[in-house]
Scaffold this active site. Structure first.
Site, PDB file in Angstrom:
ATOM      1  N   SER A 304      -1.636  -3.152 -10.928  1.00  0.00           N
ATOM      2  CA  SER A 304      -0.521  -3.945 -10.567  1.00  0.00           C
ATOM      3  C   SER A 304       0.580  -3.598  -9.516  1.00  0.00           C
ATOM      4  CB  SER A 304       0.326  -4.220 -12.016  1.00  0.00           C
ATOM      5  OG  SER A 304       1.395  -5.122 -12.070  1.00  0.00           O
ATOM      6  N   ASP A 315      -2.906  -2.314   3.908  1.00  0.00           N
ATOM      7  CA  ASP A 315      -2.979  -3.259   4.844  1.00  0.00           C
ATOM      8  C   ASP A 315      -2.186  -3.286   6.227  1.00  0.00           C
ATOM      9  OD1 ASP A 315      -4.635  -4.813   2.979  1.00  0.00           O
ATOM     10  OD2 ASP A 315      -3.187  -6.445   2.578  1.00  0.00           O
ATOM     11  N   LYS A 329      -5.402  -6.032 -10.842  1.00  0.00           N
ATOM     12  CA  LYS A 329      -4.628  -7.033 -11.251  1.00  0.00           C
ATOM     13  C   LYS A 329      -3.724  -7.536 -10.385  1.00  0.00           C
ATOM     14  CE  LYS A 329      -0.849  -7.435 -14.687  1.00  0.00           C
ATOM     15  NZ  LYS A 329       0.340  -7.874 -14.013  1.00  0.00           N
TER      16      LYS A 329
END
Length: 569
Positions: A304, A315, A329
């Site tokens: 999460s 990223d 998740k």
């Protein structure tokens, strides 16, 4: 009568019952003329049914029962058909829900641990009422407010110790290593749990911060830990450890990412069924450092909010990720109030990190016939690209840039930890010995190890029961299918190998057991800081992270797409 006839006599009633059941179900379906695709009518119909069922049960059921408890359990059983994260919290659980989001509660400030039917102090928090009253790890709770709590459970003790601020609670404990109980009166206070459970300097000015959860204060906890680490000199790198961190408050994740990227950087966006569930999240505070080399440690229990932090920094090519694949998740929950002060936590959207990928591993909207949910296979995941052009994938969690698998613990070691056996043994050792000046001075000898094994054998310590049960089931199946007689020798030989032998089974893990004992003793003397200081001494992921941060060229290469060098073709 032969075997086939006997078998058919047993099977035919089952077939008949099955056919009758099918006819009944079919008739029921045919008589149902009110089924509709309109969601509003379907909801109204479900409410009417639920009200009717509960009304009849409350009037007609043979025994009395707790309607609120049954309702809460029933609702959560229903919601579990959607996903594990959509839950109902009745009014009685509001305090626990608030603690998950704020890290605050009214109580004595102590972690507790249940061993069999006795609950012990695991760790009193620094400066808490428990610490001021002199509670120590290994102290056993006997009574609370004059009522026995043995046998007891962690939830029972926790509920009794929590309460309004500035109220008193009287506890009777058996201090570790003593034979006479002691009574203490503690005044409950507002306890604020620091989510940074450990921070330290390793190697050549490499900072390390371990974050246990995400609350509305986690970002401030991380910032404060960073400032402590850098107060004695400029850091050359930072390790953010999110292993075992299952997530929490979304805003905390955004704020932590914002410490290392330019203000206004897009961290993620959400997309759901309703238009209002779509939202873009950007950092809003000034960063603490834009060029500090950064690594993030993750594992299968990082989920999460942890995955938002780790995945976004990956990223954005802002950090090197080390460890094993995260949980996966990619869902976002929102809360809604319900009548009578309840709370509904409901999944409203999926989130997408800067590369555009969603890392959700399980598709709860497409279940298997048995109700299980399949993971997205690697062959069906799609490729995305980081800001610099490195390849990353969606589905199945966040994949680290450097893979370091956690040590797999065998059943004997897991049982020793799970049952609290190592904790109790270590706290008794610690209570008997002079307190060291630092965790590095704590030592556990071969004699301590042998004494532990002797104690376990004398107490008939059990573990490894699943293998024995599975073998017995296999033997019964072989007997039913007519193979038992011909395979008796093999079964006996396998049973001998699968029969637990503590001294034999624990021997290959002697060094790990000694480290775990040292860690528990450090917890007794120095709290969580001492425990983690010991356990991180031999941690392979931390070792890899420190090594990487001390090699700037290799660090840059890992953040550069293949075929490029320092950003040039």
């Amino acid at each position: 009568m032969n075997f086939v006839q006997l078998t058919m006599n047993k099977i035919l009633p089952l077939l008949t019952a099955s056919l009758l059941g099918g006819l009944c179900l079919s008739a029921s379906a045919q008589s149902d003329k009110t089924t509709t695709a309109d969601p509003h009518l379907a909801t109204s119909r479900a409410i009417d049914i639920y009200r009717s069922v509960l009304g009849n049960v409350s009037t007609l059921y043979v025994d009395t029962f707790d309607m609120e408890k049954v309702t809460a359990q029933g609702l959560n059983m229903t919601l579990s058909q959607l996903d594990p994260y959509t839950n109902f919290f009745p009014e009685t659980d509001r305090a626990d829900f608030a603690f998950m989001t704020t890290g605050e509660y009214g109580g004595i400030g102590a972690y507790i641990l249940q061993v069999d039917s006795v609950v012990y102090v695991r760790e009193p928090m620094p400066g808490s009422p428990a610490a001021k009253a002199g509670l120590r790890p290994g102290d056993a709770f006997l009574e609370i407010d004059g009522k026995s709590v043995v046998p007891g459970t962690s939830s029972l003790i926790s509920n009794k110790l929590k309460g309004p601020i500035d109220t008193d609670v009287q506890v009777c404990i058996l201090p570790v290593g003593q034979t006479e109980p002691v009574e203490k009166t503690l005044t409950r206070a507002n306890v604020v749990v620091d989510q940074v459970v450990y921070s330290a300097i390793y190697g050549d000015r490499i900072g390390y911060i371990r974050l246990s959860s995400f609350t509305d204060k986690s970002a401030a906890d991380v910032r404060r830990a960073y400032e402590r680490l850098s107060s004695s000199g400029k850091l050359k790198g930072l390790v953010l450890d999110l292993r075992g961190n299952t997530g929490g408050v979304l805003d905390g994740a955004i704020d932590i990412v914002g410490m290392f990227v330019p203000k206004g950087t897009k961290v993620m966006e959400t997309k759901g069924r309703l238009p209002q569930s779509g939202q873009e999240y950007r950092t809003s505070a000034d960063p603490i450092s834009l060029d500090l080399p950064l690594t993030v440690l993750i594992n299968g229990s990082s989920a999460s909010a942890s995955e938002i932090v780790a995945g976004s920094l990956q990223d954005l090519d802002r950090a090197v990720l080390i460890g094993s694949k995260s949980f996966g998740k990619g869902l976002v929950q929102s809360t809604r109030p319900t009548p009578y002060n309840g709370i509904l936590k409901v999944t409203v959207a999926r989130y997408y990190i800067p590369s555009g990928r969603c890392i959700q591993q399980l598709d709860y909207s497409h279940r298997n016939p048995d109700g299980s949910v399949a993971a997205v296979p690697d062959s069906l995941t799609k490729t995305f690209h980081t800001a610099a052009g490195r390849i990353v994938r969606d589905g199945g969690g966040i994949r680290p840039d450097i893979k370091v698998e956690d040590e797999v613990l065998t059943e004997p070691i897991l049982s020793l930890s799970r049952k609290g056996t190592l904790f109790r043994y270590a706290t008794r050792l610690a209570a008997e010995r002079p307190a060291p000046k630092s965790s590095r001075e704590i030592s556990v000898s071969a004699d301590d190890y042998e004494a532990l094994v002797d104690t376990l054998e004398a107490s008939h310590f059990t573990y490894g029961e699943m293998s024995a049960k599975a073998l017995e089931q296999l033997r019964e199946l072989a007997d039913f299918e007519g193979y038992a007689e011909g395979s008796k020798a093999e079964f006996d030989a396998l049973k001998a190998k699968l029969t637990p032998s503590l001294r034999r089974d624990i021997a290959p893990h002697k060094e790990l057991v000694l480290d775990l004992l040292r860690g528990e003793m450090a917890m007794y003397y120095f709290g969580s800081q001492g425990y983690y200081a010991v356990m991180m001494e031999t941690d392979p992921s931390l070792r890899e992270a420190v090594k990487l941060l001390e090699e700037p060229q290799r660090y840059r290469e890992l953040l550069t797409p293949k075929g490029k060098s320092d950003g040039k073709e």
